[in-house]
Design a protein around this motif. Structure first.
Motif, PDB file in Angstrom:
ATOM      1  N   SER A  85      31.451  42.573  45.854  1.00 13.43           N
ATOM      2  CA  SER A  85      31.258  42.025  44.507  1.00 13.43           C
ATOM      3  C   SER A  85      32.126  40.802  44.238  1.00 13.43           C
ATOM      4  N   SER A  86      33.233  40.647  44.971  1.00 10.32           N
ATOM      5  CA  SER A  86      34.119  39.501  44.744  1.00 10.32           C
ATOM      6  C   SER A  86      33.753  38.283  45.599  1.00 10.32           C
ATOM      7  N   ASP A 161      36.992  46.323  29.043  1.00  8.34           N
ATOM      8  CA  ASP A 161      38.193  47.138  29.275  1.00  8.34           C
ATOM      9  C   ASP A 161      39.294  46.312  29.937  1.00  8.34           C
ATOM     10  N   LYS A 162      38.931  45.462  30.902  1.00  9.95           N
ATOM     11  CA  LYS A 162      39.929  44.610  31.555  1.00  9.95           C
ATOM     12  C   LYS A 162      40.529  43.603  30.588  1.00  9.95           C
ATOM     13  N   VAL A 163      39.707  43.084  29.697  1.00 10.92           N
ATOM     14  CA  VAL A 163      40.215  42.117  28.721  1.00 10.92           C
ATOM     15  C   VAL A 163      41.153  42.786  27.734  1.00 10.92           C
ATOM     16  N   VAL A 223      30.554  27.779  37.501  1.00 11.00           N
ATOM     17  CA  VAL A 223      31.075  28.822  36.620  1.00 11.00           C
ATOM     18  C   VAL A 223      31.755  29.886  37.463  1.00 11.00           C
ATOM     19  N   LEU A 224      32.998  30.169  37.154  1.00  9.58           N
ATOM     20  CA  LEU A 224      33.757  31.187  37.869  1.00  9.58           C
ATOM     21  C   LEU A 224      33.724  32.518  37.141  1.00  9.58           C
ATOM     22  N   LEU A 225      34.131  32.534  35.888  1.00 17.83           N
ATOM     23  CA  LEU A 225      34.228  33.782  35.126  1.00 17.83           C
ATOM     24  C   LEU A 225      33.856  33.527  33.676  1.00 17.83           C
ATOM     25  N   ALA A 241      43.283  37.384  30.660  1.00 14.89           N
ATOM     26  CA  ALA A 241      42.426  38.177  31.541  1.00 14.89           C
ATOM     27  C   ALA A 241      41.747  37.290  32.584  1.00 14.89           C
ATOM     28  N   VAL A 242      41.281  36.117  32.170  1.00 20.27           N
ATOM     29  CA  VAL A 242      40.635  35.197  33.106  1.00 20.27           C
ATOM     30  C   VAL A 242      41.639  34.700  34.143  1.00 20.27           C
ATOM     31  N   GLN A 243      42.834  34.333  33.705  1.00 23.82           N
ATOM     32  CA  GLN A 243      43.829  33.801  34.633  1.00 23.82           C
ATOM     33  C   GLN A 243      44.277  34.845  35.640  1.00 23.82           C
ATOM     34  N   LYS A 244      44.344  36.114  35.232  1.00 18.39           N
ATOM     35  CA  LYS A 244      44.704  37.179  36.170  1.00 18.39           C
ATOM     36  C   LYS A 244      43.672  37.279  37.288  1.00 18.39           C
ATOM     37  N   GLU A 245      42.387  37.227  36.953  1.00 21.52           N
ATOM     38  CA  GLU A 245      41.347  37.285  37.977  1.00 21.52           C
ATOM     39  C   GLU A 245      41.409  36.064  38.899  1.00 21.52           C
ATOM     40  N   LEU A 246      41.690  34.898  38.339  1.00 15.31           N
ATOM     41  CA  LEU A 246      41.761  33.687  39.163  1.00 15.31           C
ATOM     42  C   LEU A 246      42.958  33.723  40.107  1.00 15.31           C
ATOM     43  N   LEU A 247      44.089  34.233  39.637  1.00 17.45           N
ATOM     44  CA  LEU A 247      45.268  34.336  40.505  1.00 17.45           C
ATOM     45  C   LEU A 247      45.018  35.319  41.642  1.00 17.45           C
ATOM     46  N   ASP A 248      44.363  36.431  41.349  1.00 21.90           N
ATOM     47  CA  ASP A 248      44.068  37.416  42.395  1.00 21.90           C
ATOM     48  C   ASP A 248      43.079  36.859  43.418  1.00 21.90           C
TER      49      ASP A 248
END
Length: 587
Positions: A85-86, A161-163, A223-225, A241-248
């Motif tokens: 999925s990623s 939920d993640k947000v 578009v990323l997220l 929340a968006v920045q956490k996903e981008l850093l990971d």
């Protein structure tokens, strides 16, 4: 029947061909204003069939099934290729994410931009309630929508939920707020921007469930997220929340553009994301368009124009995307939660495949030609430098650093000019004298007997008298403590030589602080005006800068008033700039 999509699982009365559904999908993503109703009416006119309102619902059912079949087939292909999925997020943009062997290391491995937009709001359908609350607004009834938890995000949307994990209350319960480390960049306007919190228009959000989207793009427009903004404005939890996903996903050396990037850097440093952002060397930036609305010191620290490693990148891709996606507002405003998400994700997928990806070669070629045009002007620049006596390009960097140091010196001057104990002692004496002179209207009533006549307002007056006595006691303790430290045997009065000399020092200090503040604002204003008056500054950017400067003109007027109030109290008085005299400088 082959090539047909039924509108019901058993004994369907209407079937629609896949070619018609595909035609509507392509037409709709190309022209988001096209809704199902006019399309079905057109089909009926073409085939000579009488139009019935129920046909729109039948078409919508078939269209949902068709999109679900497309989504399932795409998922099966990805599964066969061994892509989880990623995979989409990490391989969306070939220009950003495809690395060549031996490729030169750049300052920023990944450049992203993010922003919020409130065009794609969705009305939450509620039951009718006629109750009126005290302020005259009708109460909102409970939702009457059917619960539909189907996911149509196609991997673009971050779950709610993640947000919510990054909501302010959740973070405060999880861990105390961290203090910024000593290496955090100076943030001159972190406290100025207010769109990171809910604003006074929160009552309006009660009409809507989703109040917009928060979007993240790569520098080339893919578009990323995406995340939904729920019954609120642009809160800090969405970019966190968006920045956490981008850093990971992308790791080290990212540059993140945001219209309030200066504020967001402080938010990240004070959140649970601070340690990870520091470890991965995240740099928050401000786009070239929005950055000119910030003050000059903030521009030198965060504006894309002055940050090494950005080149000609402006970090304003979100604005260009929103100008196209705003056409979806009509079809999203009264849709269900599932259909709104379906509309957005379908549009994004088509936009990435047939707009952004198809134009990627042209985009890179245009940037290359623009860079060559800039390089061709180098000889003219060198000739101008020789004429003006500029020896090398390093002098430009030196000028920017000197400008930054100069503005920082003015900004930090009030902090370095610390009050002496003598000045503090005089101020505490003034406070003590003021608290002792507060009239107490309840003094005559404080010993009333139980059978005394009731006097309206006596309770409030008694409370004010008690608070006044407590303030006098507190001020007196401060005066006594300073007298002990300064070894003052006899309390100063307004006629004491020490009082007179200290008051002169206080006046000089307040004058110097007011002068430094006024100088800082005026110099910043001069530099900010240079961009507005430069050639090749677009009309919208020019108006944007003018609006920001006009909004900050009140700060300049207030600084002039404070300077004049301090200048007139000196002996001899200094020259005044103009404005009113404030009473706060008088003794």
């Amino acid at each position: 029947m082959e090539g047909m999509i039924p509108c019901a699982p058993w004994k369907p009365s209407v079937v629609i061909s896949i070619r018609v559904l595909e035609t509507y999908r392509v037409t709709h993503v190309r022209c988001p204003q096209l809704a199902i109703q006019p399309f079905v009416k057109a089909l009926c006119d073409v085939h000579g069939v009488p139009y019935k309102p129920y046909l729109c619902q039948q078409f919508s059912i078939a269209y949902d099934l068709y999109l679900d079949l497309r989504r399932q087939s795409d998922e099966k292909v990805m599964e066969c290729l061994g892509r989880d999925s990623s995979w989409r997020l990490k391989h969306t943009c070939p220009a950003c994410m495809y690395k060549l062997d031996g490729e030169e290391k750049l300052i920023f491995d990944m450049l992203t931009t993010m922003d919020g937009n409130d065009s794609l709001k969705r009305v939450l359908r509620r039951t009718k309630v006629t109750n009126i609350v005290e302020d005259g607004d009708p109460t909102l009834g409970p939702s009457k929508e059917h619960i539909d938890n189907r996911d149509a995000g196609d991997g673009y949307f971050i779950s709610r939920d993640k947000v919510d994990k990054w909501a302010k209350t959740r973070l405060e319960e999880a861990l105390p707020m961290q203090q910024p480390n000593s290496k955090t960049r100076y943030n001159p306007c972190a406290d100025r921007w207010k769109n990171m919190v809910n604003d006074v228009t929160s009552k309006m959000w009660g009409v809507f469930d989703e109040t917009g989207i928060f979007l993240a793009l790569c520098r080339h427009g893919f578009v990323l997220l995406v995340t939904d903004m729920l019954r609120s404005g642009e809160l800090a939890k969405y970019p966190l929340a968006v920045q956490k996903e981008l850093l990971d996903a992308f790791g080290m050396d990212q540059g993140s553009g945001y219209d309030v990037g200066c504020h967001f850097e402080a938010t990240v440093a004070n959140s649970a994301l601070g340690e990870l952002a520091k470890e991965l060397n995240l740099k928050c930036l401000v786009g070239a368009f929005h950055g000119h609305a910030h003050n000059r010191l903030c521009q030198l620290c965060f504006l894309a124009t002055y940050v090494e490693g950005l080149g000609i990148e402006d970090l304003e891709g979100c604005e260009r995307f929103f100008s196209r996606s705003n056409g979806l507002a009509k079809s999203c405003r009264y849709a269900s939660r599932f259909h709104r998400q379906q509309e957005i994700s379908t549009y994004i997928k088509h936009f990435d495949s047939f707009e952004t990806y198809a134009n990627l070669g042209k985009f890179l070629c245009s940037n290359y030609h623009q860079a060559l045009t800039i390089l061709k002007s180098e000889q003219a620049l060198l000739a101008w430098m020789r004429q003006e006596g500029v020896r090398s390009f390093d002098e430009f960097k030196q000028w920017l650093q000197e400008e930054k140091d100069y503005l920082l010196g003015l900004k930090n001057a009030p902090k370095e000019n610390v009050e002496t104990l003598r000045m503090e002692y005089v101020q505490k004496l003034i406070n003590l004298s003021a608290s002792e002179c507060v009239p107490s209207t309840a003094e005559a009533r404080r010993a009333r007997s139980d059978d005394a006549a009731y006097v309206p307002g006596a309770g409030k007056a008694e409370l004010a008298r008690r608070h006044g006595k407590e303030k006098v006691s507190k001020d007196l303790e401060c005066v006594q403590e300073l007298e002990r430290v300064l070894e003052i045997g006899e309390r100063w009065t307004t006629t004491s030589p020490e009082w007179v000399s200290t008051v002169v020092e206080v006046k000089k200090r307040k004058y110097q602080l007011a002068l430094d503040e006024l100088e800082l604002l005026i110099v910043e204003r001069i530099f900010e005006l240079t961009k507005m008056n430069q050639s090749q500054t677009g009309y919208k950017l020019r108006k944007h800068i003018a609006k920001a400067l006009q909004a900050r003109s009140k700060a300049v007027r207030n600084a002039i008033d404070r300077y004049n109030a301090a200048a007139i109290l000196l002996d001899p008085p200094m020259a005044m700039v103009g404005g009113l005299v404030a009473d706060e400088f008088r003794f």
